[in-house]
Design a protein around this motif. Structure first.
Motif, PDB file in Angstrom:
ATOM      1  N   LYS A  21       0.835  -1.209   0.000  1.00  0.00           N
ATOM      2  CA  LYS A  21       0.000   0.000   0.000  1.00  0.00           C
ATOM      3  C   LYS A  21       0.869   1.259   0.000  1.00  0.00           C
ATOM      4  O   LYS A  21       0.569   2.229  -0.710  1.00  0.00           O
ATOM      5  CB  LYS A  21      -0.909  -0.049   1.235  1.00  0.00           C
ATOM      6  N   GLU A  22       1.972   1.241   0.786  1.00  0.00           N
ATOM      7  CA  GLU A  22       2.856   2.419   0.824  1.00  0.00           C
ATOM      8  C   GLU A  22       3.447   2.686  -0.552  1.00  0.00           C
ATOM      9  O   GLU A  22       3.593   3.835  -0.958  1.00  0.00           O
ATOM     10  CB  GLU A  22       4.004   2.188   1.821  1.00  0.00           C
ATOM     11  N   ASN A  23       3.788   1.612  -1.259  1.00  0.00           N
ATOM     12  CA  ASN A  23       4.414   1.766  -2.577  1.00  0.00           C
ATOM     13  C   ASN A  23       3.503   2.435  -3.575  1.00  0.00           C
ATOM     14  O   ASN A  23       3.939   3.219  -4.392  1.00  0.00           O
ATOM     15  CB  ASN A  23       4.801   0.392  -3.125  1.00  0.00           C
ATOM     16  N   ASN A  24       2.237   2.068  -3.521  1.00  0.00           N
ATOM     17  CA  ASN A  24       1.282   2.701  -4.416  1.00  0.00           C
ATOM     18  C   ASN A  24      -0.064   2.795  -3.699  1.00  0.00           C
ATOM     19  O   ASN A  24      -0.807   1.815  -3.624  1.00  0.00           O
ATOM     20  CB  ASN A  24       1.141   1.895  -5.716  1.00  0.00           C
ATOM     21  N   LEU A 122      -3.369   3.156   6.621  1.00  0.00           N
ATOM     22  CA  LEU A 122      -3.156   3.097   5.167  1.00  0.00           C
ATOM     23  C   LEU A 122      -4.432   2.689   4.421  1.00  0.00           C
ATOM     24  O   LEU A 122      -4.500   2.784   3.204  1.00  0.00           O
ATOM     25  CB  LEU A 122      -2.063   2.070   4.840  1.00  0.00           C
ATOM     26  N   GLY A 123      -5.415   2.187   5.157  1.00  0.00           N
ATOM     27  CA  GLY A 123      -6.650   1.744   4.505  1.00  0.00           C
ATOM     28  C   GLY A 123      -6.566   0.357   3.910  1.00  0.00           C
ATOM     29  O   GLY A 123      -7.252   0.052   2.928  1.00  0.00           O
ATOM     30  N   VAL A 124      -5.715  -0.494   4.490  1.00  0.00           N
ATOM     31  CA  VAL A 124      -5.669  -1.902   4.039  1.00  0.00           C
ATOM     32  C   VAL A 124      -6.932  -2.587   4.563  1.00  0.00           C
ATOM     33  O   VAL A 124      -7.288  -2.442   5.740  1.00  0.00           O
ATOM     34  CB  VAL A 124      -4.406  -2.616   4.581  1.00  0.00           C
ATOM     35  N   ALA A 394      11.345  -9.560   6.811  1.00  0.00           N
ATOM     36  CA  ALA A 394      12.148  -9.147   5.641  1.00  0.00           C
ATOM     37  C   ALA A 394      11.501  -9.634   4.343  1.00  0.00           C
ATOM     38  O   ALA A 394      11.371  -8.874   3.377  1.00  0.00           O
ATOM     39  CB  ALA A 394      13.566  -9.688   5.768  1.00  0.00           C
ATOM     40  N   SER A 395      11.062 -10.900   4.332  1.00  0.00           N
ATOM     41  CA  SER A 395      10.479 -11.427   3.092  1.00  0.00           C
ATOM     42  C   SER A 395       9.153 -10.728   2.785  1.00  0.00           C
ATOM     43  O   SER A 395       8.835 -10.449   1.618  1.00  0.00           O
ATOM     44  CB  SER A 395      10.300 -12.949   3.165  1.00  0.00           C
ATOM     45  N   GLY A 396       8.395 -10.392   3.831  1.00  0.00           N
ATOM     46  CA  GLY A 396       7.131  -9.668   3.632  1.00  0.00           C
ATOM     47  C   GLY A 396       7.380  -8.283   3.056  1.00  0.00           C
ATOM     48  O   GLY A 396       6.699  -7.846   2.116  1.00  0.00           O
ATOM     49  N   ILE A 397       8.395  -7.603   3.595  1.00  0.00           N
ATOM     50  CA  ILE A 397       8.726  -6.253   3.106  1.00  0.00           C
ATOM     51  C   ILE A 397       9.122  -6.320   1.628  1.00  0.00           C
ATOM     52  O   ILE A 397       8.641  -5.545   0.791  1.00  0.00           O
ATOM     53  CB  ILE A 397       9.871  -5.639   3.963  1.00  0.00           C
ATOM     54  N   ASN A 402       7.717  -5.221  -4.129  1.00  0.00           N
ATOM     55  CA  ASN A 402       7.887  -5.673  -5.523  1.00  0.00           C
ATOM     56  C   ASN A 402       6.597  -6.062  -6.211  1.00  0.00           C
ATOM     57  O   ASN A 402       6.598  -6.380  -7.400  1.00  0.00           O
ATOM     58  CB  ASN A 402       8.866  -6.840  -5.571  1.00  0.00           C
ATOM     59  N   VAL A 403       5.527  -6.076  -5.462  1.00  0.00           N
ATOM     60  CA  VAL A 403       4.269  -6.592  -6.006  1.00  0.00           C
ATOM     61  C   VAL A 403       3.700  -5.665  -7.089  1.00  0.00           C
ATOM     62  O   VAL A 403       3.900  -4.470  -7.020  1.00  0.00           O
ATOM     63  CB  VAL A 403       3.282  -6.801  -4.841  1.00  0.00           C
TER      64      VAL A 403
END
Ligand SMILES: Cc1cc2nc3c(=O)[nH]c(=O)nc-3n(C[C@H](O)[C@H](O)[C@H](O)COP(=O)(O)OP(=O)(O)OC[C@H]3O[C@@H](n4cnc5c(N)ncnc54)[C@H](O)[C@@H]3O)c2cc1C
Length: 403
Positions: A21-24, A122-124, A394-397, A402-403
């Motif tokens: 969500k932060e990314n986009n 963030l509104g998730v 770390a893997s979640g971040i 990258n999604v």
């Protein structure tokens, strides 16, 4: 803008959702969580204190087929980076013995709260009581079937954890789904758990705790050794040092746990000490031989293990052969270990989606485009000390970014 679904609102799932969500901010991000609330397992970690990372994290602390990619993962998202992310969310952490990182409040709830509040701000969308039962992909759209209906998305992040500690609601159902989708899943076994052993002396040792060295051997050849507090239960050896051996138990065909009860003393010194005690406590019953060294229960069991059966004898009566036999027990008390498929007392699972099927730069599946896999679903497990949560975060971040 993408429609993104995250399967599982645990350690890796919550961070993946935050980053996606932060990314986009235009992304529609939904967490599907089988339980009535997110992060239930997180609350139980570190005895309720949540040992969320470890500043000494390195490849040597991990096992499984994804281990060879761990340096790549931590080059992108190191321990420092995870701790900075938490600091941004408002969490203050402290470093304790052996590099273990905890929230300063000493409450796992603090870790969960900062993640939950960020998801909210963030509104998730978080849909709890929503268990994913099936996943299929048609024309680049994922169809996610749950007990609450079917969800569609173009990107899917699987963060459903493992079946360790099933009383916390975990299971390995999603691994079956991934297998049906074409992924290879390596065999699952419990890890970071007590190891069941065969010995008729265990009942008398129940409750004893002693510092020592534990070694896991395949018959005679050494697989792994650890130092720490060993705890005896009525059917198992326990304690963090034993937990760390449980992760590699499956490597042994004929597993034996050998305990060195005085790892910093050699056999010669122990024999000398036993002769001293023979004189010092000579007039007393032989069960007093270990006075000043071990608790009585442990001393008696060690004498029995060395073949001494009569306890009406005086300490002075111990023979040279018996002294040698006792010293041998102290330096290498061997227990036949039993492999187990009981996940009840396991903190993690060894096994999962094969390491080679996940791109460590993005956590994307190399088998199915736009499918990302994080955390314990993957065939990687860490030693006790914050390494498993570090990997989950770390893997979640990385997946979320990258999604
Ligand atoms: C008692 C205990 C103590 C531990 N202590 C520590 C510690 O101090 N430090 C440490 O590093 N590690 C610790 N661990 C291990 C650590 O908790 C896990 O490695 C970590 O939580 C894995 O993160 P994850 O995101 O992969 O899975 P999880 O955090 O388990 O999250 C998976 C989520 O997916 C949900 N889910 C599962 N299946 C479905 C489905 N079909 N549909 C929808 N949702 C689903 C689950 O309900 C769960 O909420 C401990 C584990 C246990 C059991």
């Amino acid at each position: 803008m993408s429609n993104i679904i995250i399967v599982g609102g645990g350690a890796s799932g919550m961070f993946a959702a935050i980053k996606a969500k932060e990314n986009n901010p235009q992304n529609n991000v939904t967490i599907l969580e089988a339980q009535s609330r997110v992060g239930r397992k997180l609350l139980s970690t570190g005895n309720g204190r949540c040992n969320l990372s470890n500043i000494g994290c390195s490849k040597s602390c991990y096992h499984g087929s994804f281990r060879k990619y761990i340096d790549t993962v931590y080059d992108i998202c190191s321990v420092d980076r995870v701790l900075k992310e938490f600091s941004t969310l408002g969490l203050i952490t402290i470093v304790e013995d052996e590099g273990r990182v905890y929230p300063i409040s000493n409450h796992a709830g603090a870790v969960l709260d900062v993640l939950r509040f960020r998801l909210e701000s963030l509104g998730v969308k978080v849909d709890c009581d929503t268990r994913v039962n099936d996943i299929s992909k048609n024309n680049n759209v994922f169809e996610v079937t749950t007990n609450n209906g079917v969800y569609n998305c173009d990107k899917l992040i699987v963060c459903s954890g493992s079946c360790a500690s099933p009383k916390l609601g975990s299971d390995s159902g999603v691994l079956r789904i991934l297998k049906n989708l074409g992924h290879c899943v390596t065999p699952l076994s419990p890890a970071l758990c007590p190891i069941r052993v065969k010995s008729n002396l265990l009942t008398s040792l129940k409750g004893v705790r002693v510092f020592g060295k534990v070694s896991l051997c395949d018959n005679e050849s050494l697989i792994k050794e650890e130092y720490g507090e060993i705890q005896f239960t009525d059917n198992s050896l326990s304690g963090i040092c034993v937990f760390n051996l449980s992760s590699v138990l499956k490597k042994a065909k004929r597993p034996v746990i050998s305990i060195d009860l005085l790892p910093y003393s050699d056999k010669k010194y122990i024999i000398k000490t036993l002769y001293k005690h023979k004189v010092l406590f000579g007039d007393m019953p032989i069960e007093n031989l270990f006075t000043g060294i071990f608790v009585k229960k442990l001393g008696i069991a060690a004498l029995k293990q060395a073949g001494i059966t009569s306890f009406s004898r005086k300490t002075i009566s111990i023979t040279d052969e018996e002294v040698t036999a006792v010293a041998e027990v102290i330096k290498g008390w061997r227990f036949t270990a039993l492999k187990s498929n009981d996940f009840t007392h396991a903190q993690v699972v060894s096994g999962g989606v094969a390491g080679g099927e996940i791109n460590p730069y993005s956590m994307e599946s190399t088998i199915i485009k736009n499918l990302y896999i994080c955390g314990e679903v993957i065939d990687i497990d860490g030693d006790c000390g914050g390494y498993n949560l570090q990997f989950a975060f770390a893997s979640g971040i990385i997946a979320g970014e990258n999604v």
